[in-house]
Design an enzyme around this catalytic site. Structure first.
Site, PDB file in Angstrom:
ATOM      1  N   LYS A 169      -6.715  -7.098 -14.426  1.00  0.00           N
ATOM      2  CA  LYS A 169      -5.302  -6.809 -14.145  1.00  0.00           C
ATOM      3  C   LYS A 169      -4.394  -8.019 -14.316  1.00  0.00           C
ATOM      4  CE  LYS A 169      -6.239  -3.119 -10.925  1.00  0.00           C
ATOM      5  NZ  LYS A 169      -5.981  -2.555  -9.611  1.00  0.00           N
TER       6      LYS A 169
ATOM      7  N   GLU B 234       1.781  -8.830  -5.105  1.00  0.00           N
ATOM      8  CA  GLU B 234       3.045  -8.406  -5.701  1.00  0.00           C
ATOM      9  C   GLU B 234       3.941  -7.691  -4.683  1.00  0.00           C
ATOM     10  OE1 GLU B 234       1.386  -6.036  -8.828  1.00  0.00           O
ATOM     11  OE2 GLU B 234       1.563  -4.201  -7.675  1.00  0.00           O
TER      12      GLU B 234
ATOM     13  N   ARG C 107     -10.015   4.095 -20.637  1.00  0.00           N
ATOM     14  CA  ARG C 107     -11.070   5.121 -20.613  1.00  0.00           C
ATOM     15  C   ARG C 107     -10.422   6.486 -20.472  1.00  0.00           C
ATOM     16  NH1 ARG C 107     -10.780   6.185 -15.058  1.00  0.00           N
ATOM     17  NH2 ARG C 107     -10.040   4.367 -13.917  1.00  0.00           N
TER      18      ARG C 107
END
Lengths: 403, 187
Positions: free
Chosen positions: A4, A88, A182
């Site tokens: 990420k 965040e 995916r």
């Protein structure tokens, strides 16, 4: 794109909006705490190594920072082998809206519209739908987000089916969350509404074939809804429940897809993910999908184990869900202390149990092994009270006003 | 006429069944009237029935495991427990008090937040069990005093393992005595 932190860097370069945060890689406690102050509380901590809600913690104020930091790192290490986390800005009343994309080896990327997956518990999705009710009055936002998803995929030269996940704030601003490289659990609702077989395209892309669906020709028909059937107890913090499935009843009707990984006799252990099945319906409108799903769930049972079926039915019946007020806080806001209304067993249940017992004991039992046509267990179906109504009789149909 | 007792979680229901030709006569609790039931087996665990003057056809799915009976009818699953007559009578005077806290699932103890002798309030965090890569907080179901902790951090626990003993605040004197006996039965 699985990492990420690395993914966020690439998105900044491609002008895809991202949430204010710190993704520099430092894991120092005091440094991350300073970053949290800079971003401003509330903040959220996430694991760099993966998804599924593992290693995730929301921190409302600085006093909670230490325990959340420690717990998130422990969970991240256990789940992904590395304890690395990032931090965040936490967005209030967010929606989780993701865009399905397909990219081929020739550099073509198309999007197949959105899926709204805001209904979550333990940061994991349980209900997904497309189109999102949030876009009903914001067709422009759907286009903008579709383009952003394509930019994100192009920025990393992505091939295969993939999903670009966004968090959308109530004012319509959206931020890149992560990219799932995916096929996702909820891909079936996109297949239902676009008519495009995503698995087929994964194989074609892998064999080097170019995409033939072009963006302008990809359209959606109607609305599709998915629920995930879990062996878990919604009354006890959604904890997974082990047990043996003694008997099952599955719904079957047009527009209902049931992807199940279990049958009667199976042992459900808590050593694996407790998802049992996914149930997908496709209808003309969101309202119809909700009705169709409610009916399908009323014909769904796994006897002997605890499941979330009743909970899902109540979520679908909730006025806030019907109005499309779906945010990731939905379960917390409306179902935090949900309990099953277990009434006294009705007379028909007692009668069935008694007669079953008498039959099991063998006294002159007639066995009728005919199982066919056993798809409706609803004694309240309106067809049972249809009276003189008959399907296909002109005399009755002509009573409808001509449109 | 055979009599069956079912515990529906709230009370003991008494049911008498008598077969009469293709029908069943069922007497529920101490009702005067028998209910006439027409029932048909429709394969393994499947039963279709009509009763009394009700216009509805009830399609039921049934299963049993030990004394548990599961009945799916009208979109809901009901659980009944078949009980022996003696047990049924005994249950009414018996008051069960549970002093232990058991692990809801197999997993690993990652943190213990209390020590023996601590007074805790209801819903206080006691310890954390990690299972399926998720941390599950074990909260105190009631206020009380920690009497014993049976594991240390890092231990693997099975589902149903007793993690610690918690004596309720109000009745701590009588509780101590009863807790000793409840521990014996656990061993």
């Amino acid at each position: 794109m699985g990492d990420k932190v690395a993914a966020r860097k690439r998105m900044i370069e491609a002008d895809v909006p991202i949430i204010p945060g710190y993704n520099g890689g430092s894991q120092s406690y005091s440094f991350l705490k300073k970053q949290a102050h800079r971003i401003g509380f509330p903040v959220i901590i996430k694991a760099s190594g993966g998804g599924g809600g593992k290693g995730m913690r929301i921190i409302q104020d600085k006093k909670e920072f230490k325990s959340a930091y420690e717990a998130a790192r422990r969970e991240a290490r256990a789940a992904f082998g590395v304890p690395d986390i990032y931090i965040e800005k936490y967005i209030d009343n967010p929606r989780h809206i993701e865009i399905q994309i397909l990219g081929d080896n020739q550099g073509n990327v198309v999007h197949l519209f959105e899926r709204e997956c805001s209904i979550q518990r333990r940061y994991q999705k349980i209900i997904e739908e497309t189109p999102s009710p949030f876009f009903e009055r914001r067709p422009q936002l759907r286009e903008t987000m579709g383009e952003a998803a394509i930019n994100a995929a192009k920025a990393v030269g992505y091939t295969n089916a993939g999903t670009v996940e966004f968090v959308v704030s109530s004012d319509g601003s959206f931020y890149f969350l992560e990219m799932n490289t995916r096929l996702q659990v909820e891909h079936a609702i996109t297949e239902a509404t676009t008519g495009i077989d995503l698995v087929k395209w994964q194989i074609r892309i892998a064999s080097g074939q170019p995409l033939t669906p072009i963006q302008d020709k990809i359209t959606q028909y109607g609305h599709a809804l998915e629920v995930r059937i879990y062996a878990e107890d919604p009354q006890n913090n959604f904890l997974p429940c082990a047990g043996t499935v003694l008997e099952v009843q599955f719904p079957e009707s047009p527009g209902v897809r049931h992807d199940a990984g279990f049958q009667a006799g199976d042992k459900i252990s808590t050593y694996y993910d407790p998802m049992l099945a996914k149930l997908i319906v496709h209808s003309e409108s969101r309202q119809d999908s909700i009705r169709k799903m409610a009916f399908a769930l009323s014909n769904y049972a796994a006897l002997g184990i605890t499941t979330n079926v009743e909970f899902l039915r109540e979520v679908l019946a909730h006025p806030a869900f019907k109005r499309g007020w779906t945010t990731t806080h939905f379960i917390k806001n409306y179902f935090s202390n949900w309990t099953s209304v277990m009434d006294k067993a009705p007379i028909e249940a007692l009668l069935a149990a008694a007669v079953f017992e008498a039959m099991e004991n063998g006294a002159g039992v007639e066995m009728n092994n005919e199982v066919n046509g056993y798809t409706d267990v609803d004694p309240f179906s309106p067809w049972k009270y249809a009276g003189k109504w008959r399907v296909g009789v002109k005399r009755i149909l002509s009573k409808f006003p001509k449109s | 006429m055979s009599e069956i007792l079912f515990d529906d979680g709230q009370s003991i229901r008494k049911v008498r069944v008598q077969r009469q030709g293709r029908k069943f006569l069922v007497k529920i609790d101490d009702n005067e009237e028998d209910v006439i039931v027409e029932a048909q087996r429709r394969g393994q665990g499947r039963l279709q029935l009509r009763y009394g003057n009700s216009p509805s056809l009830y399609k039921c799915v049934l299963a049993k495991e030990g004394t548990d009976r599961f009945i799916f009818v009208g979109g809901r699953i009901y659980k009944l427990q078949k009980v022996e007559k003696k047990v049924a009578i005994k249950k009414e005077d018996e008051e069960l008090i549970d002093f232990d806290l058991t692990s809801p699932m197999p997993g690993k103890i990652v943190k213990i937040l209390v020590k023996v002798g601590d007074e805790v309030g209801a819903k206080d965090e006691l310890l954390i069990v990690e299972a399926m890569k998720m941390e599950n907080r074990i909260l105190a179901p009631y206020a009380g005093r920690v009497e014993a902790i049976h594991f240390v951090v890092g231990d693997q626990v099975r589902q149903g393992d007793v993690l610690l003993d918690l004596i309720p605040q109000e009745s701590s004197e009588t509780a101590t005595q009863q807790n000793e006996t409840s521990n014996e039965t656990l061993i």
